[in-house]
Motif scaffolding. Structure first.
Motif, PDB file in Angstrom:
ATOM      1  N   UNK A 193       0.838  -1.177   0.000  1.00 24.11           N
ATOM      2  CA  UNK A 193       0.000   0.000   0.000  1.00 24.11           C
ATOM      3  C   UNK A 193       0.887   1.246   0.000  1.00 24.11           C
ATOM      4  N   UNK A 194       0.260   2.352  -0.345  1.00 19.73           N
ATOM      5  CA  UNK A 194       0.993   3.604  -0.323  1.00 19.73           C
ATOM      6  C   UNK A 194       0.127   4.705   0.281  1.00 19.73           C
ATOM      7  N   UNK A 195       0.808   5.750   0.702  1.00 18.77           N
ATOM      8  CA  UNK A 195       0.178   6.911   1.307  1.00 18.77           C
ATOM      9  C   UNK A 195       0.547   8.114   0.437  1.00 18.77           C
ATOM     10  N   UNK A 196      -0.425   8.987   0.192  1.00 21.45           N
ATOM     11  CA  UNK A 196      -0.169  10.205  -0.554  1.00 21.45           C
ATOM     12  C   UNK A 196      -0.015  11.349   0.453  1.00 21.45           C
ATOM     13  N   UNK A 197       1.094  12.066   0.351  1.00 26.21           N
ATOM     14  CA  UNK A 197       1.379  13.198   1.225  1.00 26.21           C
ATOM     15  C   UNK A 197       1.122  14.488   0.441  1.00 26.21           C
ATOM     16  N   UNK A 198       0.293  15.358   1.009  1.00 22.52           N
ATOM     17  CA  UNK A 198       0.059  16.693   0.463  1.00 22.52           C
ATOM     18  C   UNK A 198       0.182  17.686   1.609  1.00 22.52           C
ATOM     19  N   UNK A 199       0.006  18.951   1.312  1.00 22.01           N
ATOM     20  CA  UNK A 199       0.053  19.958   2.373  1.00 22.01           C
ATOM     21  C   UNK A 199      -1.054  19.739   3.402  1.00 22.01           C
ATOM     22  N   UNK A 200      -2.096  19.002   3.031  1.00 22.73           N
ATOM     23  CA  UNK A 200      -3.204  18.711   3.948  1.00 22.73           C
ATOM     24  C   UNK A 200      -2.909  17.507   4.842  1.00 22.73           C
ATOM     25  N   UNK A 201      -1.800  16.809   4.621  1.00 21.87           N
ATOM     26  CA  UNK A 201      -1.452  15.639   5.422  1.00 21.87           C
ATOM     27  C   UNK A 201      -1.452  14.367   4.606  1.00 21.87           C
ATOM     28  N   UNK A 202      -1.695  13.243   5.274  1.00 24.63           N
ATOM     29  CA  UNK A 202      -1.715  11.929   4.629  1.00 24.63           C
ATOM     30  C   UNK A 202      -3.103  11.635   4.088  1.00 24.63           C
ATOM     31  N   UNK A 203      -3.145  10.921   2.977  1.00 21.40           N
ATOM     32  CA  UNK A 203      -4.419  10.521   2.413  1.00 21.40           C
ATOM     33  C   UNK A 203      -4.248   9.355   1.467  1.00 21.40           C
ATOM     34  N   UNK A 204      -5.357   8.815   0.993  1.00 19.90           N
ATOM     35  CA  UNK A 204      -5.294   7.709   0.039  1.00 19.90           C
ATOM     36  C   UNK A 204      -4.989   8.230  -1.363  1.00 19.90           C
ATOM     37  N   UNK A 205      -4.629   7.317  -2.223  1.00 21.21           N
ATOM     38  CA  UNK A 205      -4.382   7.661  -3.620  1.00 21.21           C
ATOM     39  C   UNK A 205      -5.715   7.788  -4.335  1.00 21.21           C
ATOM     40  N   UNK A 220       5.611   5.969   6.209  1.00 17.56           N
ATOM     41  CA  UNK A 220       4.553   6.764   6.850  1.00 17.56           C
ATOM     42  C   UNK A 220       4.496   6.476   8.354  1.00 17.56           C
ATOM     43  N   UNK A 221       4.752   5.238   8.747  1.00 10.65           N
ATOM     44  CA  UNK A 221       4.745   4.883  10.169  1.00 10.65           C
ATOM     45  C   UNK A 221       5.954   5.485  10.888  1.00 10.65           C
ATOM     46  N   UNK A 222       7.110   5.505  10.218  1.00 11.05           N
ATOM     47  CA  UNK A 222       8.325   6.061  10.828  1.00 11.05           C
ATOM     48  C   UNK A 222       8.304   7.586  10.883  1.00 11.05           C
ATOM     49  N   UNK A 223       7.673   8.202   9.875  1.00 11.83           N
ATOM     50  CA  UNK A 223       7.618   9.661   9.800  1.00 11.83           C
ATOM     51  C   UNK A 223       6.150  10.067   9.645  1.00 11.83           C
ATOM     52  N   UNK A 224       5.430  10.233  10.753  1.00 10.19           N
ATOM     53  CA  UNK A 224       3.999  10.533  10.698  1.00 10.19           C
ATOM     54  C   UNK A 224       3.703  11.880  10.037  1.00 10.19           C
ATOM     55  N   UNK A 225       2.449  12.079   9.705  1.00 13.18           N
ATOM     56  CA  UNK A 225       1.992  13.238   8.928  1.00 13.18           C
ATOM     57  C   UNK A 225       2.505  14.592   9.432  1.00 13.18           C
ATOM     58  N   UNK A 226       2.512  14.873  10.747  1.00 11.02           N
ATOM     59  CA  UNK A 226       2.966  16.202  11.187  1.00 11.02           C
ATOM     60  C   UNK A 226       4.403  16.535  10.762  1.00 11.02           C
ATOM     61  N   UNK A 227       5.234  15.513  10.567  1.00 12.35           N
ATOM     62  CA  UNK A 227       6.611  15.760  10.155  1.00 12.35           C
ATOM     63  C   UNK A 227       6.705  16.227   8.703  1.00 12.35           C
ATOM     64  N   UNK A 228       5.656  16.016   7.922  1.00 15.90           N
ATOM     65  CA  UNK A 228       5.674  16.343   6.499  1.00 15.90           C
ATOM     66  C   UNK A 228       5.171  17.744   6.203  1.00 15.90           C
ATOM     67  N   UNK A 229       4.691  18.456   7.159  1.00 15.20           N
ATOM     68  CA  UNK A 229       4.188  19.802   6.931  1.00 15.20           C
ATOM     69  C   UNK A 229       5.326  20.707   6.477  1.00 15.20           C
ATOM     70  N   UNK A 230       5.126  21.510   5.415  1.00 16.83           N
ATOM     71  CA  UNK A 230       6.183  22.441   5.012  1.00 16.83           C
ATOM     72  C   UNK A 230       6.546  23.404   6.148  1.00 16.83           C
ATOM     73  N   UNK A 231       5.575  23.758   6.980  1.00 20.63           N
ATOM     74  CA  UNK A 231       5.839  24.646   8.110  1.00 20.63           C
ATOM     75  C   UNK A 231       6.695  23.921   9.149  1.00 20.63           C
ATOM     76  N   UNK A 232       6.365  22.664   9.437  1.00 18.32           N
ATOM     77  CA  UNK A 232       7.136  21.870  10.396  1.00 18.32           C
ATOM     78  C   UNK A 232       8.576  21.718   9.914  1.00 18.32           C
ATOM     79  N   UNK A 233       8.762  21.451   8.645  1.00 26.88           N
ATOM     80  CA  UNK A 233      10.107  21.304   8.085  1.00 26.88           C
ATOM     81  C   UNK A 233      10.881  22.600   8.244  1.00 26.88           C
ATOM     82  N   UNK A 234      10.230  23.724   7.976  1.00 29.01           N
ATOM     83  CA  UNK A 234      10.878  25.015   8.118  1.00 29.01           C
ATOM     84  C   UNK A 234      11.269  25.265   9.571  1.00 29.01           C
ATOM     85  N   UNK A 235      10.378  24.947  10.496  1.00 28.44           N
ATOM     86  CA  UNK A 235      10.689  25.135  11.918  1.00 28.44           C
ATOM     87  C   UNK A 235      11.897  24.305  12.332  1.00 28.44           C
TER      88      UNK A 235
END
Length: 133
Positions: free
Chosen positions: A1-13, A109-124
């Motif tokens: 399976x795969x997870x799609x990452x967008x600015x809104x977080x994790x979601x299905x394809x 996705x399990x190792x790096x949950x959705x909050x880590x993918x936020x462009x704002x979080x990355x910038x911080x």
């Protein structure tokens, strides 16, 4: 399976039309564009694809970033997806060169949950790192 990452977080394809090689796609299909493709040579055959997916075989292989930027420079207006070994720290760069989303596997996705993918979080994270250096 795969997870799609967008600015809104994790979601299905949500793209169910399938993928084909450049020049082999038919109405509505996406394109699987190799990360070593000659973008200029294939652009006319892929420019109308609704989605182009570019593989990242490892997080150290940045050729996909160059391909995405080149596609945007040539005028591609569809959706760009990075697929594979993109890590959360690279998400901001992926968005910056023109990717709309990233496709990762469930294990990442399990190792790096959705909050880590936020462009704002990355910038911080990067800002804190620079201040402490």
């Amino acid at each position: 399976m795969s997870v799609i990452v967008t600015d809104a977080g994790f979601g299905p394809d949500g793209f169910n039309a399938g993928f084909a090689a450049p020049g082999e796609q038919s109405g509505g299909q996406g394109v699987d564009l190799p990360n070593d493709a000659d973008v200029v040579a294939v652009f006319d055959t892929i420019k109308d694809a609704p989605l182009i997916r570019i593989p990242f075989p490892s997080s150290a292989d940045g050729r996909g970033f160059t391909i995405a930027a080149r596609l945007r420079d040539l005028g591609y207006r569809g959706k760009l997806r990075a697929q594979g070994h993109v890590i959360a720290e690279q998400y901001r760069k992926a968005r910056g060169v023109g990717f709309d989303e990233v496709e990762i596997d469930d294990a990442l996705a399990a190792r790096q949950p959705a909050p880590q993918w936020s462009p704002v979080q990355t910038l911080r994270y990067q800002s804190k790192f620079r201040r402490s250096a």
